[in-house]
Scaffold this motif. Structure first.
Motif, PDB file in Angstrom:
ATOM      1  N   MET A  80       8.831 -20.945  -7.361  1.00 57.24           N
ATOM      2  CA  MET A  80       8.252 -19.629  -7.561  1.00 57.24           C
ATOM      3  C   MET A  80       7.353 -19.262  -6.373  1.00 57.24           C
ATOM      4  O   MET A  80       6.675 -20.115  -5.817  1.00 57.24           O
ATOM      5  N   CYS A  81       7.412 -18.001  -6.005  1.00 52.35           N
ATOM      6  CA  CYS A  81       6.505 -17.439  -5.003  1.00 52.35           C
ATOM      7  C   CYS A  81       6.139 -16.041  -5.483  1.00 52.35           C
ATOM      8  O   CYS A  81       6.771 -15.506  -6.401  1.00 52.35           O
ATOM      9  N   ILE A  82       5.142 -15.442  -4.863  1.00 54.26           N
ATOM     10  CA  ILE A  82       4.747 -14.093  -5.269  1.00 54.26           C
ATOM     11  C   ILE A  82       4.195 -13.347  -4.067  1.00 54.26           C
ATOM     12  O   ILE A  82       3.602 -13.962  -3.161  1.00 54.26           O
ATOM     13  N   VAL A  83       4.444 -12.028  -4.037  1.00 56.82           N
ATOM     14  CA  VAL A  83       4.013 -11.180  -2.927  1.00 56.82           C
ATOM     15  C   VAL A  83       3.494  -9.861  -3.498  1.00 56.82           C
ATOM     16  O   VAL A  83       4.128  -9.262  -4.373  1.00 56.82           O
ATOM     17  N   PHE A  84       2.353  -9.429  -2.997  1.00 55.48           N
ATOM     18  CA  PHE A  84       1.843  -8.086  -3.274  1.00 55.48           C
ATOM     19  C   PHE A  84       1.669  -7.399  -1.924  1.00 55.48           C
ATOM     20  O   PHE A  84       1.095  -7.977  -0.994  1.00 55.48           O
ATOM     21  N   VAL A  85       2.150  -6.165  -1.814  1.00 52.08           N
ATOM     22  CA  VAL A  85       2.059  -5.481  -0.531  1.00 52.08           C
ATOM     23  C   VAL A  85       1.717  -4.011  -0.737  1.00 52.08           C
ATOM     24  O   VAL A  85       2.275  -3.349  -1.609  1.00 52.08           O
ATOM     25  N   ALA A  86       0.754  -3.542   0.043  1.00 58.69           N
ATOM     26  CA  ALA A  86       0.407  -2.124   0.117  1.00 58.69           C
ATOM     27  C   ALA A  86       0.800  -1.656   1.516  1.00 58.69           C
ATOM     28  O   ALA A  86       0.308  -2.194   2.519  1.00 58.69           O
ATOM     29  N   PHE A  87       1.671  -0.669   1.577  1.00 57.59           N
ATOM     30  CA  PHE A  87       2.237  -0.197   2.835  1.00 57.59           C
ATOM     31  C   PHE A  87       1.909   1.268   3.011  1.00 57.59           C
ATOM     32  O   PHE A  87       2.337   2.120   2.229  1.00 57.59           O
ATOM     33  N   TRP A  88       1.110   1.544   4.037  1.00 53.16           N
ATOM     34  CA  TRP A  88       0.711   2.908   4.360  1.00 53.16           C
ATOM     35  C   TRP A  88       0.887   3.088   5.879  1.00 53.16           C
ATOM     36  O   TRP A  88      -0.010   2.763   6.653  1.00 53.16           O
ATOM     37  N   PRO A  89       2.041   3.578   6.316  1.00 51.89           N
ATOM     38  CA  PRO A  89       2.303   3.625   7.760  1.00 51.89           C
ATOM     39  C   PRO A  89       1.381   4.534   8.553  1.00 51.89           C
ATOM     40  O   PRO A  89       1.276   4.412   9.767  1.00 51.89           O
ATOM     41  N   SER A  90       0.678   5.461   7.874  1.00 48.04           N
ATOM     42  CA  SER A  90      -0.261   6.342   8.568  1.00 48.04           C
ATOM     43  C   SER A  90      -1.566   6.387   7.781  1.00 48.04           C
ATOM     44  O   SER A  90      -1.582   6.125   6.571  1.00 48.04           O
ATOM     45  N   PRO A  91      -2.677   6.717   8.430  1.00 49.22           N
ATOM     46  CA  PRO A  91      -3.952   6.828   7.701  1.00 49.22           C
ATOM     47  C   PRO A  91      -3.881   7.812   6.540  1.00 49.22           C
ATOM     48  O   PRO A  91      -4.483   7.595   5.491  1.00 49.22           O
ATOM     49  N   GLU A  92      -3.120   8.887   6.709  1.00 50.95           N
ATOM     50  CA  GLU A  92      -3.006   9.888   5.650  1.00 50.95           C
ATOM     51  C   GLU A  92      -2.300   9.301   4.427  1.00 50.95           C
ATOM     52  O   GLU A  92      -2.686   9.553   3.284  1.00 50.95           O
ATOM     53  N   ALA A  93      -1.241   8.496   4.681  1.00 51.99           N
ATOM     54  CA  ALA A  93      -0.509   7.874   3.572  1.00 51.99           C
ATOM     55  C   ALA A  93      -1.405   6.933   2.785  1.00 51.99           C
ATOM     56  O   ALA A  93      -1.260   6.780   1.575  1.00 51.99           O
ATOM     57  N   GLY A  94      -2.324   6.283   3.489  1.00 50.96           N
ATOM     58  CA  GLY A  94      -3.250   5.365   2.838  1.00 50.96           C
ATOM     59  C   GLY A  94      -4.523   6.025   2.358  1.00 50.96           C
ATOM     60  O   GLY A  94      -5.471   5.334   1.984  1.00 50.96           O
ATOM     61  N   GLN A  95      -4.534   7.357   2.340  1.00 50.23           N
ATOM     62  CA  GLN A  95      -5.709   8.115   1.909  1.00 50.23           C
ATOM     63  C   GLN A  95      -6.961   7.651   2.660  1.00 50.23           C
ATOM     64  O   GLN A  95      -8.039   7.523   2.098  1.00 50.23           O
ATOM     65  N   ASN A  96      -6.750   7.387   3.969  1.00 54.99           N
ATOM     66  CA  ASN A  96      -7.843   6.969   4.848  1.00 54.99           C
ATOM     67  C   ASN A  96      -8.585   5.745   4.315  1.00 54.99           C
ATOM     68  O   ASN A  96      -9.814   5.662   4.342  1.00 54.99           O
ATOM     69  N   SER A  97      -7.796   4.769   3.834  1.00 49.21           N
ATOM     70  CA  SER A  97      -8.363   3.533   3.297  1.00 49.21           C
ATOM     71  C   SER A  97      -8.885   2.617   4.392  1.00 49.21           C
ATOM     72  O   SER A  97      -9.649   1.695   4.123  1.00 49.21           O
ATOM     73  N   GLY A  98      -8.445   2.849   5.629  1.00 49.67           N
ATOM     74  CA  GLY A  98      -8.796   1.956   6.727  1.00 49.67           C
ATOM     75  C   GLY A  98      -7.715   0.951   7.048  1.00 49.67           C
ATOM     76  O   GLY A  98      -7.813   0.216   8.036  1.00 49.67           O
TER      77      GLY A  98
END
Length: 293
Positions: A1-19
């Motif tokens: 077993m393995c596990i992966v969590f990923v947040a992908f925001w290719p631009s600052p706008e897509a990430g709501q300026n999360s940094g």
């Protein structure tokens, strides 16, 4: 077993300026007796930074890694199969991430190539990205679907297909999403973000029973042990051996950090954990590479 969590925001706008443009957290679960090297810069001149499988006959494979020169990264998980369906003569899957990191192909091109060779391998999921072009692709060779580029968002993956709602994936994804929301709203320092990501990867809460994880060829005791984000099956010397995070900031700085058990892991003894950290800039995209997305 393995596990992966990923947040992908290719631009600052897509990430709501999360940094952050990318936040990925992953555990590698494996037999304790399988030899491996902790994350390091490979000495083949490729720019690859990753752990390395040292199993005789399968040396040189990896489960997660990055390329320090070009902002590429990849992670692979097995897909659970019945023992009767596992082919002992299948090609090793550990080479797939390493070969992508060395290649010039885009993530989608590489995944498409894999889809044409799907039958050569036992079941797997693979996530491949290139942060210089803002691209993330997923392919599972038992989904019956073509490789696909992923839209900005948050995803969870274990040993079923992408976002299959195993309880541990759902619970871990909720915790991951909440953590990133807090980081965005409160302006969380990077050190605290790292600490909390590794805290998530160390969570041993059992999410059992889980009908979607049921398997006729595994004892319920094992399945219960496998139902946590951080796995420990001491009776069979199996569990989480490596915890890894990959973070890319809005100003294109990449962090790859791993905490892993050192080989050999001695039965009955506390493992020695080694932490490795690597930082490098993500280069700007070349026009010809962007055009091939």
């Amino acid at each position: 077993m393995c596990i992966v969590f990923v947040a992908f925001w290719p631009s600052p706008e897509a990430g709501q300026n999360s940094g952050y443009r990318l936040v990925l957290a992953s555990n590698r679960d494996e037999e304790f007796g399988r030899p491996a090297k902790c994350a390091h810069a490979w000495n083949d001149g490729s720019g690859v930074v990753a752990g390395m499988d040292m199993t005789p006959g399968k040396e040189g494979g990896t489960w997660i890694g990055v390329n320090e020169r070009n902002g590429r990264f990849g992670v692979i998980t097995n897909v659970r199969q019945s023992l009767a369906d596992i082919r002992p003569d299948a090609r090793g899957r550990g080479c797939l991430v390493a070969d992508f990191l060395r290649s010039e192909q885009t993530p989608l091109e590489y995944c498409t190539m894999l889809s044409e060779r799907a039958a050569e391998f036992n079941a797997f999921n693979i996530l491949l990205g290139d942060m210089s072009t803002g691209c993330l692709c997923y392919y599972g060779n038992r989904t019956g679907e073509s490789p696909r580029s992923l839209a900005p968002g948050i995803y969870g993956l274990s040993n079923a297909f992408l976002d299959t709602p195993w309880k541990k994936v759902v619970a871990g994804k909720e915790c991951f999403s909440s953590l990133l929301q807090t980081a965005r709203v409160d302006g969380m320092a990077e050190d605290e973000l790292q600490q909390r990501l590794f805290g998530l990867l160390s969570d041993k809460t059992k999410h059992w029973p889980d009908p979607l994880m049921q398997a006729d060829d595994l004892p319920e005791e094992w399945l219960r042990d496998l139902s946590s984000v951080c796995v420990g099956c001491d009776s069979v010397a199996y569990g989480t051996r490596a915890k890894s995070i990959i973070v890319v900031t809005d100003d294109n700085q990449m962090l790859f950090k791993e905490t892993a058990m050192q080989s050999p892991i001695q039965p009955g003894q506390e493992p020695v954990w080694q932490t490795s950290e690597f930082r490098f800039p993500v280069p700007e995209s070349h026009p010809e590479r962007s055009a091939r997305l």
